[in-house]
Structure formats: C-alpha cells, structure tokens
Design a protein around this motif. Structure first.
Motif, PDB file in Angstrom:
ATOM      1  N   PRO A  40       0.885  -1.270   0.021  1.00  0.00           N
ATOM      2  CA  PRO A  40       0.063  -0.074   0.096  1.00  0.00           C
ATOM      3  C   PRO A  40       0.880   1.143   0.024  1.00  0.00           C
ATOM      4  N   ALA A  41       0.505   2.463  -0.657  1.00  0.00           N
ATOM      5  CA  ALA A  41       1.135   3.420  -0.612  1.00  0.00           C
ATOM      6  C   ALA A  41       0.681   4.340   0.539  1.00  0.00           C
ATOM      7  N   LEU A  42       1.747   4.215   1.400  1.00  0.00           N
ATOM      8  CA  LEU A  42       1.392   4.982   2.707  1.00  0.00           C
ATOM      9  C   LEU A  42       2.398   6.124   2.781  1.00  0.00           C
ATOM     10  N   PRO A  43       1.831   7.146   3.224  1.00  0.00           N
ATOM     11  CA  PRO A  43       2.883   8.374   3.570  1.00  0.00           C
ATOM     12  C   PRO A  43       3.780   7.798   4.760  1.00  0.00           C
ATOM     13  N   PRO A  44       5.139   8.563   4.930  1.00  0.00           N
ATOM     14  CA  PRO A  44       5.972   8.288   5.876  1.00  0.00           C
ATOM     15  C   PRO A  44       5.315   8.413   7.520  1.00  0.00           C
ATOM     16  N   VAL A  45       5.945   7.763   8.281  1.00  0.00           N
ATOM     17  CA  VAL A  45       5.340   7.380   9.674  1.00  0.00           C
ATOM     18  C   VAL A  45       4.753   8.740  10.201  1.00  0.00           C
ATOM     19  N   ARG A  93      -5.929   2.496   6.307  1.00  0.00           N
ATOM     20  CA  ARG A  93      -4.403   2.048   6.186  1.00  0.00           C
ATOM     21  C   ARG A  93      -3.667   2.549   7.201  1.00  0.00           C
ATOM     22  N   ALA A  94      -2.730   1.783   7.925  1.00  0.00           N
ATOM     23  CA  ALA A  94      -1.981   2.226   9.010  1.00  0.00           C
ATOM     24  C   ALA A  94      -0.484   1.459   8.948  1.00  0.00           C
ATOM     25  N   TRP A  95       0.441   2.164   9.736  1.00  0.00           N
ATOM     26  CA  TRP A  95       1.599   1.461  10.182  1.00  0.00           C
ATOM     27  C   TRP A  95       1.395   0.840  11.440  1.00  0.00           C
ATOM     28  N   PHE A  96       1.752  -0.304  11.724  1.00  0.00           N
ATOM     29  CA  PHE A  96       1.478  -0.997  12.639  1.00  0.00           C
ATOM     30  C   PHE A  96       2.778  -1.473  13.502  1.00  0.00           C
ATOM     31  N   GLU A  97       2.841  -1.306  14.681  1.00  0.00           N
ATOM     32  CA  GLU A  97       3.678  -1.856  15.548  1.00  0.00           C
ATOM     33  C   GLU A  97       3.150  -2.014  16.956  1.00  0.00           C
ATOM     34  N   LEU A  98       3.574  -3.055  17.757  1.00  0.00           N
ATOM     35  CA  LEU A  98       3.395  -2.803  19.227  1.00  0.00           C
ATOM     36  C   LEU A  98       4.054  -1.698  19.956  1.00  0.00           C
ATOM     37  N   GLN A 131       4.121  11.432   9.074  1.00  0.00           N
ATOM     38  CA  GLN A 131       3.042  12.073   8.425  1.00  0.00           C
ATOM     39  C   GLN A 131       1.690  11.578   8.625  1.00  0.00           C
ATOM     40  N   CYS A 132       1.445  10.484   9.418  1.00  0.00           N
ATOM     41  CA  CYS A 132       0.330   9.839   9.868  1.00  0.00           C
ATOM     42  C   CYS A 132       0.118  10.175  11.152  1.00  0.00           C
ATOM     43  N   PHE A 133      -1.054   9.967  11.536  1.00  0.00           N
ATOM     44  CA  PHE A 133      -1.427  10.048  13.022  1.00  0.00           C
ATOM     45  C   PHE A 133      -1.887   8.935  13.823  1.00  0.00           C
ATOM     46  N   GLY A 134      -1.528   8.913  14.998  1.00  0.00           N
ATOM     47  CA  GLY A 134      -1.708   8.064  16.233  1.00  0.00           C
ATOM     48  C   GLY A 134      -3.142   7.924  16.396  1.00  0.00           C
ATOM     49  N   ALA A 135      -3.571   6.687  17.039  1.00  0.00           N
ATOM     50  CA  ALA A 135      -4.874   6.547  17.401  1.00  0.00           C
ATOM     51  C   ALA A 135      -5.712   7.509  18.329  1.00  0.00           C
ATOM     52  N   GLY A 136      -4.812   8.232  19.406  1.00  0.00           N
ATOM     53  CA  GLY A 136      -5.090   9.276  20.025  1.00  0.00           C
ATOM     54  C   GLY A 136      -5.541  10.798  19.152  1.00  0.00           C
ATOM     55  N   ASP A 137      -4.662  11.029  18.059  1.00  0.00           N
ATOM     56  CA  ASP A 137      -4.807  12.238  17.508  1.00  0.00           C
ATOM     57  C   ASP A 137      -5.975  11.975  16.385  1.00  0.00           C
ATOM     58  N   ALA A 138      -6.060  10.704  15.783  1.00  0.00           N
ATOM     59  CA  ALA A 138      -7.269  10.350  14.930  1.00  0.00           C
ATOM     60  C   ALA A 138      -8.459  10.475  15.758  1.00  0.00           C
ATOM     61  N   SER A 139      -8.606  10.430  16.794  1.00  0.00           N
ATOM     62  CA  SER A 139      -9.899  10.358  17.484  1.00  0.00           C
ATOM     63  C   SER A 139     -10.320  11.605  18.149  1.00  0.00           C
ATOM     64  N   GLU A 140      -9.567  12.644  18.024  1.00  0.00           N
ATOM     65  CA  GLU A 140      -9.779  13.846  18.800  1.00  0.00           C
ATOM     66  C   GLU A 140     -11.200  14.451  18.261  1.00  0.00           C
ATOM     67  N   GLY A 141     -11.422  14.306  16.920  1.00  0.00           N
ATOM     68  CA  GLY A 141     -12.816  14.993  16.368  1.00  0.00           C
ATOM     69  C   GLY A 141     -13.856  14.072  15.997  1.00  0.00           C
ATOM     70  N   ALA A 142     -13.440  12.800  16.412  1.00  0.00           N
ATOM     71  CA  ALA A 142     -14.492  11.843  16.250  1.00  0.00           C
ATOM     72  C   ALA A 142     -15.559  11.622  17.238  1.00  0.00           C
ATOM     73  N   PRO A 143     -16.654  11.359  17.045  1.00  0.00           N
ATOM     74  CA  PRO A 143     -17.771  11.237  17.821  1.00  0.00           C
ATOM     75  C   PRO A 143     -17.449  10.066  19.018  1.00  0.00           C
ATOM     76  N   PRO A 144     -17.865  10.537  20.240  1.00  0.00           N
ATOM     77  CA  PRO A 144     -17.569   9.661  21.289  1.00  0.00           C
ATOM     78  C   PRO A 144     -18.120   8.106  21.120  1.00  0.00           C
ATOM     79  N   VAL A 145     -17.385   7.149  21.341  1.00  0.00           N
ATOM     80  CA  VAL A 145     -18.051   5.979  21.327  1.00  0.00           C
ATOM     81  C   VAL A 145     -17.649   5.483  22.734  1.00  0.00           C
ATOM     82  N   PRO A 146     -18.815   5.111  23.573  1.00  0.00           N
ATOM     83  CA  PRO A 146     -18.733   4.496  24.905  1.00  0.00           C
ATOM     84  C   PRO A 146     -17.863   3.262  25.062  1.00  0.00           C
TER      85      PRO A 146
END
Length: 298
Positions: A144-149, A198-203, A151-166
């Motif tokens: 997959p054509a992914l931007p460099p790490v 699409r995402a970069w994945f690491e533990l 230039q991508c967003f972590g899970a916390g960054d991604a959820s800032e504007g998302a609707p809350p999920v209980p």
C-alpha cells in the motif's frame, strides 16, 4: 502429582513484551491432554469486548504448542459469543498430522455467572514451518502507498474530532498505530464513503512482529465501517488469516478494504506487508454493523 502439574508454554525468548505475557497459555498436566488455561487481559479490549485479533493470537499460541508444527499457515475462527477479560480454558484437538502440515482445532471457553461453560470462539487451523518454505514468489500484489510514519496520525490524534464511542479503548495504548490521513475522514466528521483503512502497525513496547502478532494486526485498525459513515461496535462474526511468511523486524503496513455492505454485514479484506516489501499475511472477515448508528457521508 508432579507429573500432572500445569506447565506454562515456553515463549521463544524472555517474555518482556506485554503481548507475549498477555497471550501466554498454561498447559495442563497429562491427565488433560491438549487443554490450556489462559487469562484474557483487559488491556486488549475495545468498546465492550476483548479484541478478536488478540483472541486469535491466544488460541494460535495454544495450537502452536499442541501441534507438531509451530507456525500458523491458515487459521479460521468463528466468534460465537463476546469474550470478556478473565480466566479462559482452551481445548485443542489434533485433526491430522503430516510431514509439512498439521491441522488442528481449538475452542475457547469461559464461565457465565451461573457457572455454566460458554464457548466463545471455535478455530480450525493448518500449521507448518514458515522457514522451510521456498523463496519463489510470483505476485501481482503491491504494498500500500502509505505516507511516511511522521506524516500519519496516532490513534489518539485520530479520535480527537471523532464522535465519542462509549466503552473501553485500552487496546490503543498497546499499539503504535499511525493511520494514513487519507482514511481519517471519519475522525473529522467527513467520512469518505470508501471502505478503506491503512496504517503503520507496531506494538507499543517495540516488540518485533512474528506470526502471532500478525494475527492481531489484521484486526487492530479502526473498522472500515467508520469511513462508510457508520459508528459504534463492529463485532467480528468470522475471521480467516493466511500467514505467507515470517515478517522481518520493523513496522508493518496494514491495508484493509470493504467493497460490500449488505443486510447489516460487511466483509473486510486485509493485507499485511513488512519492511522488505513482502506480503506476510492476508485475511478476510465478516462483521456485523449497526445501521442505525450512522453519520452523513460527504
């Protein structure tokens, strides 16, 4: 008797990783062959249940010990009831053994409040030796054509504007996901309508990938349903993973797509690529969605 004492299944190295500790299983004595005890960690929960990829890794570890071969080649799981943190029992059975492949099945059980045993997952799998596979690869697949790490967003960054999920989001603290901005419209209130993630994945603790952590990776990204304008829990009904080779050290690239949502169910096709641009795993899962929980696609 000492011969019947439980035995913790040995890990390939000192279990410094949280993933290794939390997927550990303990083999019961000879009086109960093929039976393992596990303790499902609350650290791998999402919304209201234990993550399906983590559960598959727990079962995968038990089967790797029970069968003559240690590496999962193909593993199919049916998720029967939601698993919860706490004690679990895994019962394995060897279906067939051969020179290059072994086939086994396993079920994970927990106990209801009234003490009755409840089957959570049932798995059928083929195991072999990934290091014995030939090097010949003929493929039209491409990473997959992914931007460099950075230039991508972590899970916390991604959820800032998302609707809350209980519910719980504990699993996000154990993963170092960096999500492609092109698949983050859902977090900004503007889902694209394309079933892509699409995402970069690491533990999070830096543990290098192996075949067991790949079983987690295929089910660790936010659901593609989010980009279709749907929110909330997307429980897995069935998940099949094919592990194609042992991953090289370093972050994995995971791409997941959905082409069809119908009757409240969708499929998710995942590919996992390593730092050597090799396709290390593929998967397909069937998941249920709640169509009443949606937001407009723009």
């Amino acid at each position: 008797m000492a011969a019947d004492a439980p035995t913790e299944v040995p890990l390939s190295e000192v279990p410094l990783s949280e993933f290794d500790r939390d997927t550990a299983v303990t083999r019961r004595g000879p009086a109960e062959p093929g039976v393992y005890d596990a303790d499902l960690s609350a650290g791998w929960t999402i919304i209201s249940a234990v993550n399906g990829g983590y559960l598959l890794a727990v079962l995968g570890r038990a089967l790797g010990d029970a069968l003559p071969h240690s590496d999962p080649f193909s593993i199919s799981a049916h998720y029967l009831t939601p698993s919860v943190p706490g004690p679990a029992v895994i019962r394995t059975d060897t279906v067939r053994t051969g020179r290059t492949l072994s086939t086994g099945q396993a079920s994970l059980f927990q106990y209801a409040e009234d003490g009755t045993e409840v089957e959570r997952i049932r798995v059928l799998a083929s195991y072999g030796d990934l290091d014995a596979l030939p090097d010949d690869v003929r493929t039209t697949a491409a990473p997959p054509a992914l931007p460099p790490v950075d230039q991508c967003f972590g899970a916390g960054d991604a959820s800032e504007g998302a609707p809350p999920v209980p519910g719980s989001s504990a699993i996000t603290e154990r993963l170092a996901l960096k999500i492609d901005p092109a698949t983050l419209g859902w977090a900004l209130g503007r889902p694209s309508g394309k079933g892509e993630m699409r995402a970069w994945f690491e533990l999070a603790d830096g543990r290098d990938p192996d075949p067991l952590s790949v079983l987690l990776a295929v089910d660790a990204l936010p659901p593609t349903a989010f980009e279709l304008g749907l929110i909330g829990w997307v429980p897995t009904v069935e998940l099949t993973v094919h592990v194609r080779c042992r991953p090289a050290p370093g972050p994995l690239r995971v791409s997941i797509t959905t082409r069809n949502l119908a009757g409240g169910f969708l499929e998710e096709d995942a590919e996992v690529w390593d730092t050597k641009d090799r396709l290390v795993a593929q998967s397909r899962q069937l998941a249920r969605v709640r169509l009443s929980q949606s937001r407009p696609v723009r």
